[in-house]
Design a protein around this motif. Sequence first.
Motif, PDB file in Angstrom:
ATOM      1  N   THR A  72      13.784  -5.245  33.798  1.00 54.66           N
ATOM      2  CA  THR A  72      13.800  -5.496  35.237  1.00 54.66           C
ATOM      3  C   THR A  72      12.385  -5.870  35.668  1.00 54.66           C
ATOM      4  N   SER A 124      15.258 -14.229  36.862  1.00 53.51           N
ATOM      5  CA  SER A 124      16.560 -14.114  36.196  1.00 53.51           C
ATOM      6  C   SER A 124      16.417 -14.326  34.688  1.00 53.51           C
ATOM      7  N   ALA A 125      15.601 -15.292  34.294  1.00 52.70           N
ATOM      8  CA  ALA A 125      15.365 -15.536  32.869  1.00 52.70           C
ATOM      9  C   ALA A 125      14.675 -14.340  32.231  1.00 52.70           C
ATOM     10  N   TYR A 126      13.720 -13.746  32.956  1.00 51.14           N
ATOM     11  CA  TYR A 126      13.012 -12.564  32.444  1.00 51.14           C
ATOM     12  C   TYR A 126      13.978 -11.411  32.211  1.00 51.14           C
ATOM     13  N   GLU A 127      14.832 -11.166  33.189  1.00 54.89           N
ATOM     14  CA  GLU A 127      15.745 -10.034  33.086  1.00 54.89           C
ATOM     15  C   GLU A 127      16.867 -10.288  32.087  1.00 54.89           C
ATOM     16  N   SER A 128      17.020 -11.555  31.680  1.00 58.20           N
ATOM     17  CA  SER A 128      17.967 -11.899  30.615  1.00 58.20           C
ATOM     18  C   SER A 128      17.281 -11.929  29.246  1.00 58.20           C
ATOM     19  N   GLU A 129      16.015 -11.540  29.230  1.00 59.16           N
ATOM     20  CA  GLU A 129      15.190 -11.480  28.012  1.00 59.16           C
ATOM     21  C   GLU A 129      14.904 -12.854  27.434  1.00 59.16           C
ATOM     22  N   ASN A 130      14.990 -13.893  28.265  1.00 58.81           N
ATOM     23  CA  ASN A 130      14.609 -15.248  27.858  1.00 58.81           C
ATOM     24  C   ASN A 130      13.160 -15.457  28.321  1.00 58.81           C
ATOM     25  N   GLU A 151      16.996  -2.304  29.135  1.00 58.92           N
ATOM     26  CA  GLU A 151      17.280  -3.305  30.168  1.00 58.92           C
ATOM     27  C   GLU A 151      15.977  -3.706  30.845  1.00 58.92           C
TER      28      GLU A 151
END
Length: 264
Positions: A131, A199-205, A129
């Motif tokens: 973060t 948010s994009a980073y933590e969604s792996e985008n 995950e």
Amino acid sequence: MTTTSWNHSSRLLAVAAVVALLAAAVAPATAVSVAETDAPDSAAVGEEVSLTITLTELYREPSLEQWELSGATELTNPTWTVVLYDQTGAKVGQESFGGQTFAGVSVVADDGVSEVEVQLTGSVPEVAEYTYDPHQTFEAATLEQVPPGGGANELTSVATEHFTEESQSAREALDAASSEIEAAGNPSEATETFGLAVSAYESENFDNAQKLADEAKGQAQQAQNTANRNRLILMGAGALLVLGIAAGGVFYWRSQQDSTDRLG
């Protein structure tokens, strides 16, 4: 009144002492000192890393002059080497293990063991995950002391940040944007865009995270430039006002002088 106050205070002290004794009895006694930990703070997924943990003062608790050492890691394909030394620094024992856990290494005062060195090598695992804050980490190593009566006392736990090339590039862009936003006084538009980037980073985008972070950085810089320009305009207007007042004062003074000369 004085006696009653003293008795009440005495009861409070007695209760506090009992609570302290109970806390000491419940808290696990760690009879070992972690003298040194040599481990990477961060590493890329798939990278092979090594770490070393040195334990000293192995018997600070008199009742624990014999115990067992166990360990665990989230590294993949790990290899453990546990080396025992005496007070002269001479090796008195060594054991090696494969797998993410090991147990049963005896640490005995009568055997002359005064120092334990745990060496571990393995590959950095995938990130479960992502973060941004705090950084995503994995358990590089955890060591525990197991007394003869059972139970376990944690001696140390080492956490290491892990990342991929793509996630690291996105994080660097986020860090740069964060610095610019803070320097600009946290303008709302840039702050909002930065939140989307996180948010994009933590969604792996990660591509989108980097683009949004760059956008937030540009917005912060623009807000800073606008603020600086407005500050200069205000300063210029203030200077013109001061000059106007000064010029008016000079004009008034001269007109008064001319009036005085004509009267004379």
